[in-house]
Design a protein around this motif. Structure first.
Motif, PDB file in Angstrom:
ATOM      1  N   ILE A  66      20.490   6.650   2.384  1.00 49.85           N
ATOM      2  CA  ILE A  66      19.618   6.781   3.548  1.00 49.85           C
ATOM      3  C   ILE A  66      19.330   8.259   3.762  1.00 49.85           C
ATOM      4  CG2 ILE A  66      19.393   6.400   6.025  1.00 49.85           C
ATOM      5  CD1 ILE A  66      21.267   4.038   5.755  1.00 49.85           C
ATOM      6  N   THR A  67      18.066   8.602   3.867  1.00 54.06           N
ATOM      7  CA  THR A  67      17.667   9.988   4.083  1.00 54.06           C
ATOM      8  C   THR A  67      16.930  10.102   5.407  1.00 54.06           C
ATOM      9  OG1 THR A  67      15.500   9.738   3.002  1.00 54.06           O
ATOM     10  CG2 THR A  67      17.388  10.250   1.593  1.00 54.06           C
ATOM     11  N   MET A  68      16.864  11.321   5.933  1.00 50.86           N
ATOM     12  CA  MET A  68      16.125  11.547   7.163  1.00 50.86           C
ATOM     13  C   MET A  68      14.627  11.499   6.915  1.00 50.86           C
ATOM     14  SD  MET A  68      18.233  11.829   9.667  1.00 50.86           S
ATOM     15  CE  MET A  68      17.472  12.768  10.980  1.00 50.86           C
ATOM     16  N   GLY A  69      14.233  11.713   5.673  1.00 52.14           N
ATOM     17  CA  GLY A  69      12.823  11.617   5.314  1.00 52.14           C
ATOM     18  C   GLY A  69      12.438  10.182   5.021  1.00 52.14           C
ATOM     19  N   LEU A  70      11.166   9.971   4.697  1.00 48.94           N
ATOM     20  CA  LEU A  70      10.682   8.634   4.380  1.00 48.94           C
ATOM     21  C   LEU A  70      11.069   8.262   2.953  1.00 48.94           C
ATOM     22  CD1 LEU A  70       7.142   8.774   6.010  1.00 48.94           C
ATOM     23  CD2 LEU A  70       9.076   7.377   6.748  1.00 48.94           C
ATOM     24  N   SER A  71      11.552   7.037   2.790  1.00 49.50           N
ATOM     25  CA  SER A  71      11.985   6.551   1.487  1.00 49.50           C
ATOM     26  C   SER A  71      11.141   5.353   1.082  1.00 49.50           C
ATOM     27  CB  SER A  71      13.464   6.144   1.539  1.00 49.50           C
ATOM     28  OG  SER A  71      13.643   5.033   2.412  1.00 49.50           O
ATOM     29  N   ALA A  72      11.354   4.888  -0.144  1.00 43.98           N
ATOM     30  CA  ALA A  72      10.637   3.712  -0.627  1.00 43.98           C
ATOM     31  C   ALA A  72      10.954   2.493   0.236  1.00 43.98           C
ATOM     32  CB  ALA A  72      11.008   3.443  -2.087  1.00 43.98           C
ATOM     33  N   LYS A  73      12.183   2.426   0.732  1.00 47.49           N
ATOM     34  CA  LYS A  73      12.580   1.308   1.590  1.00 47.49           C
ATOM     35  C   LYS A  73      11.806   1.318   2.901  1.00 47.49           C
ATOM     36  CE  LYS A  73      16.733  -1.001   3.339  1.00 47.49           C
ATOM     37  NZ  LYS A  73      18.217  -0.936   3.432  1.00 47.49           N
ATOM     38  N   ASP A  74      11.538   2.519   3.416  1.00 50.52           N
ATOM     39  CA  ASP A  74      10.772   2.642   4.659  1.00 50.52           C
ATOM     40  C   ASP A  74       9.335   2.158   4.462  1.00 50.52           C
ATOM     41  OD1 ASP A  74      12.972   3.807   5.938  1.00 50.52           O
ATOM     42  OD2 ASP A  74      12.410   5.802   5.234  1.00 50.52           O
ATOM     43  N   PHE A  75       8.735   2.519   3.342  1.00 52.88           N
ATOM     44  CA  PHE A  75       7.382   2.065   3.043  1.00 52.88           C
ATOM     45  C   PHE A  75       7.357   0.549   2.865  1.00 52.88           C
ATOM     46  CE2 PHE A  75       6.716   6.527   1.952  1.00 52.88           C
ATOM     47  CZ  PHE A  75       5.467   6.744   2.490  1.00 52.88           C
ATOM     48  N   SER A 131      -9.299   5.771   5.469  1.00 54.56           N
ATOM     49  CA  SER A 131      -8.406   6.920   5.344  1.00 54.56           C
ATOM     50  C   SER A 131      -7.069   6.622   6.003  1.00 54.56           C
ATOM     51  CB  SER A 131      -9.027   8.159   5.989  1.00 54.56           C
ATOM     52  OG  SER A 131      -9.257   7.936   7.370  1.00 54.56           O
ATOM     53  N   ILE A 132      -5.985   6.976   5.326  1.00 51.30           N
ATOM     54  CA  ILE A 132      -4.643   6.894   5.885  1.00 51.30           C
ATOM     55  C   ILE A 132      -4.156   8.335   6.006  1.00 51.30           C
ATOM     56  CG2 ILE A 132      -2.326   5.964   5.653  1.00 51.30           C
ATOM     57  CD1 ILE A 132      -4.437   3.811   5.883  1.00 51.30           C
ATOM     58  N   ILE A 133      -4.079   8.844   7.227  1.00 49.67           N
ATOM     59  CA  ILE A 133      -3.758  10.241   7.472  1.00 49.67           C
ATOM     60  C   ILE A 133      -2.251  10.464   7.525  1.00 49.67           C
ATOM     61  CG2 ILE A 133      -4.032  12.165   9.083  1.00 49.67           C
ATOM     62  CD1 ILE A 133      -6.635  10.853  10.010  1.00 49.67           C
ATOM     63  N   ASN A 134      -1.792  11.464   6.823  1.00 46.05           N
ATOM     64  CA  ASN A 134      -0.379  11.833   6.839  1.00 46.05           C
ATOM     65  C   ASN A 134      -0.171  12.935   7.879  1.00 46.05           C
ATOM     66  OD1 ASN A 134       2.295  12.483   6.295  1.00 46.05           O
ATOM     67  ND2 ASN A 134       1.776  13.753   4.531  1.00 46.05           N
ATOM     68  N   ASP A 135       0.376  12.556   9.044  1.00 47.23           N
ATOM     69  CA  ASP A 135       0.623  13.514  10.118  1.00 47.23           C
ATOM     70  C   ASP A 135       2.128  13.743  10.256  1.00 47.23           C
ATOM     71  OD1 ASP A 135       0.146  15.259  12.183  1.00 47.23           O
ATOM     72  OD2 ASP A 135      -0.011  13.702  13.718  1.00 47.23           O
ATOM     73  N   THR A 136       2.801  13.884   9.106  1.00 46.89           N
ATOM     74  CA  THR A 136       4.234  14.154   9.096  1.00 46.89           C
ATOM     75  C   THR A 136       4.469  15.541   8.509  1.00 46.89           C
ATOM     76  OG1 THR A 136       4.731  13.346   6.852  1.00 46.89           O
ATOM     77  CG2 THR A 136       4.580  11.705   8.612  1.00 46.89           C
ATOM     78  N   MET A 137       5.742  15.942   8.465  1.00 42.60           N
ATOM     79  CA  MET A 137       6.108  17.237   7.900  1.00 42.60           C
ATOM     80  C   MET A 137       6.397  17.141   6.408  1.00 42.60           C
ATOM     81  SD  MET A 137       8.642  18.537  10.945  1.00 42.60           S
ATOM     82  CE  MET A 137       8.089  18.551  12.654  1.00 42.60           C
ATOM     83  N   GLN A 138       6.131  15.976   5.839  1.00 45.07           N
ATOM     84  CA  GLN A 138       6.448  15.756   4.441  1.00 45.07           C
ATOM     85  C   GLN A 138       5.182  15.616   3.603  1.00 45.07           C
ATOM     86  OE1 GLN A 138       9.580  12.597   4.062  1.00 45.07           O
ATOM     87  NE2 GLN A 138       9.268  12.461   6.256  1.00 45.07           N
ATOM     88  N   ARG A 139       5.317  15.919   2.341  1.00 48.11           N
ATOM     89  CA  ARG A 139       4.232  15.684   1.396  1.00 48.11           C
ATOM     90  C   ARG A 139       4.448  14.301   0.800  1.00 48.11           C
ATOM     91  NH1 ARG A 139       3.378  20.495  -2.750  1.00 48.11           N
ATOM     92  NH2 ARG A 139       1.611  19.117  -3.227  1.00 48.11           N
ATOM     93  N   ILE A 140       3.748  13.327   1.316  1.00 48.29           N
ATOM     94  CA  ILE A 140       3.923  11.949   0.864  1.00 48.29           C
ATOM     95  C   ILE A 140       2.596  11.400   0.361  1.00 48.29           C
ATOM     96  CG2 ILE A 140       5.866  11.466   2.396  1.00 48.29           C
ATOM     97  CD1 ILE A 140       3.959  10.134   4.312  1.00 48.29           C
ATOM     98  N   ASP A 141       2.712  10.436  -0.501  1.00 51.19           N
ATOM     99  CA  ASP A 141       1.529   9.779  -1.049  1.00 51.19           C
ATOM    100  C   ASP A 141       1.266   8.529  -0.224  1.00 51.19           C
ATOM    101  OD1 ASP A 141      -0.502   8.744  -2.510  1.00 51.19           O
ATOM    102  OD2 ASP A 141       0.592   8.541  -4.391  1.00 51.19           O
TER     103      ASP A 141
END
Length: 207
Positions: free
Chosen positions: A41-50, A81-91
């Motif tokens: 489990i990470t504080m960032g977004l993971s594949a499980k979160d998606f 469009s799906i906007i990424n408004d997080t602090m991470q570089r995610i696809d």
């Protein structure tokens, strides 16, 4: 001579012990099964979160009846469009792809890859029309292109909010917000939001 031999032997033993200790401290690479309880489990977004966000979105969308039709036809959806408004570089395509797969399986929705905000998602849709001008291609083998226009559009945003709980812990909240628009009337026929909250060390980062 004995002293030199003993010193060399001692160095070899010490070096061997260091290698063994270092090897023992190195985490082993493991293959994880998707959704397994031992998945880190990470504080960032993971594949499980998606996975969770996409499952929640599809279940909500299908149960709402927004994509149901009585004429036997399927809705044609375009990804806006799906906007990424997080602090991470995610696809963001990782989320969209999972949603598209489940909607396609439902038999109620198809997705166009020939039309989009930035042109065709599958560039072969555009390149194919140019084949008619090529002398290397048998023109009798070409099919006439006739793209089906979408009647629905999926758009959204992923939001991140960080909050300090105390001196040692922080709360990181992610919100997956999606909207489905009926392009005939320009009205949102479904909207969903999946929150994912994680609490952990305030010293770490979530990106």
């Amino acid at each position: 001579m004995r002293t030199l031999f003993s010193a060399q032997t001692t160095k070899v033993i010490a070096l061997s012990a260091f290698v063994l200790i270092a090897s023992g401290c190195t985490p082993k690479t493991q293959m994880l099964t998707p959704g397994a309880t031992d998945e880190p489990i990470t504080m960032g977004l993971s594949a499980k979160d998606f996975e969770q966000a996409s499952v929640d979105a599809v279940q909500s969308l299908l149960s709402s009846g927004a994509v149901d039709r009585n004429d036997g036809k399927k809705n044609i959806m375009v990804i806006s469009s799906i906007i990424n408004d997080t602090m991470q570089r995610i696809d963001t395509d990782q989320l969209v792809k999972k949603i598209r797969i489940e909607l396609l399986r439902s038999g109620k929705v198809m997705t166009t890859t020939a039309i989009g905000l930035n042109g065709a998602e599958d560039q072969m849709n555009s390149v194919y029309s140019e084949l008619r001008e090529s002398r290397k291609v048998d023109r009798n083998s070409l099919v006439k292109q006739s793209f089906t226009a979408p009647n629905m559009s999926l758009s959204g945003k992923i939001i991140q909010r960080n909050n300090r709980v105390d001196d040692d812990r922080q709360l990181v909240e992610y919100y997956f917000q999606l909207s489905l628009t009926d392009l005939k009337h320009g009205l949102a026929v479904w909207e969903g939001e999946t929150p994912i909250r994680k609490i952990g060390s305030a010293k770490g980062t979530s990106w």
